[in-house]
Design an enzyme around this catalytic site. Structure first.
Site, PDB file in Angstrom:
ATOM      1  N   CYS A   1       0.809  -1.221   0.000  1.00 24.71           N
ATOM      2  CA  CYS A   1       0.000   0.000   0.000  1.00 24.71           C
ATOM      3  C   CYS A   1       0.840   1.268   0.000  1.00 24.71           C
ATOM      4  O   CYS A   1       0.285   2.375  -0.049  1.00 24.71           O
ATOM      5  CB  CYS A   1      -0.934  -0.008   1.203  1.00 24.71           C
ATOM      6  SG  CYS A   1      -1.902  -1.526   1.331  1.00 24.71           S
TER       7      CYS A   1
ATOM      8  N   HIS B   1      -2.491   7.794   6.599  1.00 23.55           N
ATOM      9  CA  HIS B   1      -2.791   6.563   5.874  1.00 23.55           C
ATOM     10  C   HIS B   1      -4.209   6.114   6.220  1.00 23.55           C
ATOM     11  O   HIS B   1      -4.971   5.721   5.333  1.00 23.55           O
ATOM     12  CB  HIS B   1      -1.766   5.500   6.223  1.00 23.55           C
ATOM     13  CG  HIS B   1      -1.843   4.279   5.375  1.00 23.55           C
ATOM     14  ND1 HIS B   1      -1.730   4.309   4.002  1.00 23.55           N
ATOM     15  CD2 HIS B   1      -2.027   2.968   5.700  1.00 23.55           C
ATOM     16  CE1 HIS B   1      -1.827   3.083   3.512  1.00 23.55           C
ATOM     17  NE2 HIS B   1      -2.024   2.251   4.529  1.00 23.55           N
TER      18      HIS B   1
ATOM     19  N   GLU C   1      -1.009   4.483  13.989  1.00 20.43           N
ATOM     20  CA  GLU C   1      -0.688   5.730  13.295  1.00 20.43           C
ATOM     21  C   GLU C   1      -1.047   6.945  14.134  1.00 20.43           C
ATOM     22  O   GLU C   1      -0.301   7.939  14.158  1.00 20.43           O
ATOM     23  CB  GLU C   1      -1.399   5.796  11.945  1.00 20.43           C
ATOM     24  CG  GLU C   1      -1.005   7.031  11.147  1.00 20.43           C
ATOM     25  CD  GLU C   1      -1.624   7.090   9.760  1.00 20.43           C
ATOM     26  OE1 GLU C   1      -1.154   7.902   8.944  1.00 20.43           O
ATOM     27  OE2 GLU C   1      -2.573   6.324   9.497  1.00 20.43           O
TER      28      GLU C   1
ATOM     29  N   LYS D   1      -9.594   8.152   2.834  1.00 21.94           N
ATOM     30  CA  LYS D   1     -10.143   6.820   2.559  1.00 21.94           C
ATOM     31  C   LYS D   1     -11.601   6.697   2.985  1.00 21.94           C
ATOM     32  O   LYS D   1     -12.295   5.777   2.550  1.00 21.94           O
ATOM     33  CB  LYS D   1      -9.282   5.745   3.230  1.00 21.94           C
ATOM     34  CG  LYS D   1      -7.913   5.576   2.595  1.00 21.94           C
ATOM     35  CD  LYS D   1      -7.140   4.426   3.228  1.00 21.94           C
ATOM     36  CE  LYS D   1      -5.785   4.208   2.570  1.00 21.94           C
ATOM     37  NZ  LYS D   1      -4.826   5.286   2.842  1.00 21.94           N
TER      38      LYS D   1
ATOM     39  N   HIS E   1      -9.727   2.271  -0.041  1.00 26.62           N
ATOM     40  CA  HIS E   1      -8.291   1.975  -0.017  1.00 26.62           C
ATOM     41  C   HIS E   1      -7.901   1.350  -1.346  1.00 26.62           C
ATOM     42  O   HIS E   1      -8.260   0.208  -1.644  1.00 26.62           O
ATOM     43  CB  HIS E   1      -8.002   1.023   1.135  1.00 26.62           C
ATOM     44  CG  HIS E   1      -6.548   0.833   1.436  1.00 26.62           C
ATOM     45  ND1 HIS E   1      -5.539   1.284   0.611  1.00 26.62           N
ATOM     46  CD2 HIS E   1      -5.929   0.234   2.492  1.00 26.62           C
ATOM     47  CE1 HIS E   1      -4.370   0.974   1.134  1.00 26.62           C
ATOM     48  NE2 HIS E   1      -4.585   0.336   2.279  1.00 26.62           N
TER      49      HIS E   1
ATOM     50  N   PHE F   1       1.251  -3.530   3.917  1.00 26.82           N
ATOM     51  CA  PHE F   1       1.523  -4.898   4.337  1.00 26.82           C
ATOM     52  C   PHE F   1       2.993  -5.214   4.081  1.00 26.82           C
ATOM     53  O   PHE F   1       3.586  -4.778   3.091  1.00 26.82           O
ATOM     54  CB  PHE F   1       0.663  -5.873   3.530  1.00 26.82           C
ATOM     55  CG  PHE F   1      -0.770  -5.981   4.001  1.00 26.82           C
ATOM     56  CD1 PHE F   1      -1.242  -5.284   5.098  1.00 26.82           C
ATOM     57  CD2 PHE F   1      -1.666  -6.807   3.324  1.00 26.82           C
ATOM     58  CE1 PHE F   1      -2.557  -5.392   5.515  1.00 26.82           C
ATOM     59  CE2 PHE F   1      -2.990  -6.930   3.728  1.00 26.82           C
ATOM     60  CZ  PHE F   1      -3.433  -6.224   4.824  1.00 26.82           C
TER      61      PHE F   1
END
Length: 430
Positions: free
Chosen positions: A185, A325, A336, A354, A359, A418
């Protein structure tokens, strides 16, 4: 982590300076053009207005009917034939179609004409996470149902990850370096970071950098659902992506493509083009902790942010905005939020787009970088859709309900993927 300053991980991927070139002072890098196709719209302005409006785009998707998760954020009314030409479109996976269309938009925005530039000095770097999912599944179904003679002879050239950068280069007549990045990502953000390095080391004069992803296919959606990554809010898809909210239960898959045109600022000024923003700094790290979960203390994310601030010569006082993110997953958002609160204690504005766009995996770093550029340019921060009750520990200065006007001299865009990939980009007003 030690207390000493480290070089960004991307430095190991730099191709080295041109012999004799002076690198004691890195040149300013300008963002001179943007191109975007997202679930909020098929161009930059429509996407920007949609994100600032804060209306979620998630909806049920016919191809996912009958699956445990039957919704996503898809791009509306994309006509590949009109955008890139029918002959080109028919031999490409949808993810490649999207990024070529975004690249064409970005070049037009930058005022650049492939017919007139020195093509050997133009590089292409594009990111993707999962690749040509539509083609893989479609051709597998043809093999199973109709036999091997019906499989497309173009299949291999459609599914190879390197084909994405190669096709963008072909469409844009770019003969400089071209490559793909695959940092999950964070792929789109990695592409932008490496593009900065190519310009700084004199490898090229223009970089077409971005990311793309289109993988709302039955197999991919099922796999992500089995992993426990996706929201199961099938009864109310529009409310499913809710970054940092107490009621979040997973992310919503989206599709998108975004491209940034990068040039040395002095070159842009020399041709009379005003940049939208400056790419001031980049930082990359790897958690090396878990295949999917972030480090519980956010060590890699913190270090990436520290490296970016140092690279951009910014203090925590200078950062007015963070495009988080913010995936809407339990672990990512909590970690985060702690990282942002720890490193930026003055409380910059924070949002995650998002909630509107979902996403888009390999594209998301590029999409959010482009949106951060627009925030800097327009002094406007979009809201985080569906954020009604921030989770305990996620007590940041979130923008919710409506976009907020704020002069932004410097902003960060976070991308975490990931595999523990962390990339943070810093943008300044030009």
């Amino acid at each position: 982590m030690t207390g000493t300053r480290q070089q960004p991980a991307t430095a190991t991927a730099r191709l080295g300076p041109v012999p004799g070139q002076e690198l004691t002072k890195r040149p300013e890098i300008a963002v001179t053009g943007l191109g975007m196709l997202t679930p909020a719209g098929t161009d930059v302005e429509t996407t920007w207005h949609g994100v600032c409006d804060g209306t979620p785009t998630a909806a049920t998707f016919d191809r996912l009917a009958g699956l445990p998760v039957d919704f996503c954020c898809s791009i509306p009314s994309f006509d590949a034939d009109a955008a890139i030409g029918r002959r080109t479109a028919r031999r490409l996976d949808r993810s490649t179609q999207l990024v070529i269309a975004a690249a064409k938009q970005a070049l037009n925005d930058a005022g650049l004409d492939p017919n007139t530039w020195d093509s050997a000095r133009v590089a292409v770097i594009t990111g993707i996470a999962l690749g040509a999912s539509h083609t893989w599944e479609n051709q597998h179904d043809i093999l199973r149902d109709r036999g091997p003679k019906q499989v497309s002879p173009l299949m291999i050239t459609m599914i190879g990850p390197s084909a994405v950068a190669g096709e963008v280069a072909l469409a844009c007549r770019a003969h400089g370096p071209s490559l793909m990045t695959a940092t999950a990502c964070a792929s789109g953000a990695t592409a932008i970071s490496l593009g900065r390095d190519l310009l700084a080391t004199g490898q090229c004069d223009i970089v077409i950098a971005g990311g793309t992803e289109s993988c709302a296919t039955p197999l991919i959606v099922t796999g992500l659902a089995q992993l426990g990554a996706l929201s199961r809010r099938c009864d109310d898809p529009a409310a499913a992506s809710r970054p940092f909210d107490q009621a979040r239960d997973g992310f919503v898959l989206g599709e998108a493509a975004a491209v940034l045109i990068l040039e040395r600022a002095k070159d842009a000024r020399a041709r009379g083009h005003r940049p939208r923003a400056l790419l001031a700094g980049c930082g990359s790290t790897t958690d090396a902790h878990h295949p999917t979960a972030p480090h519980p203390e956010g060590r890699g994310a913190k270090e990436a942010m520290r490296l970016t601030l140092a690279d951009a010569d910014l203090s925590h006082h200078d950062v007015a905005y963070v495009n988080a993110h913010g995936t809407s997953t339990l672990l990512n958002d909590a970690v985060e939020a702690d990282v942002i609160r720890t490193l930026l204690p003055r409380g910059p504005l924070v949002t995650s787009t998002k909630g509107v766009l979902g996403h888009s995996l390999g594209a998301t770093g590029a999409v959010e970088a482009a949106l951060t550029v627009l925030s800097v340019q327009h002094s406007l921060v979009p809201p985080t859709a569906n954020l009604e009750s921030p989770d305990f520990g996620c007590d940041l200065n979130f923008v919710t309900k409506a976009a907020e006007s704020r002069r932004i001299e410097a902003a960060l865009s976070n991308s975490f993927g990931f595999g523990g990939h962390n990339v943070v980009l810093a943008f300044r007003a030009p």
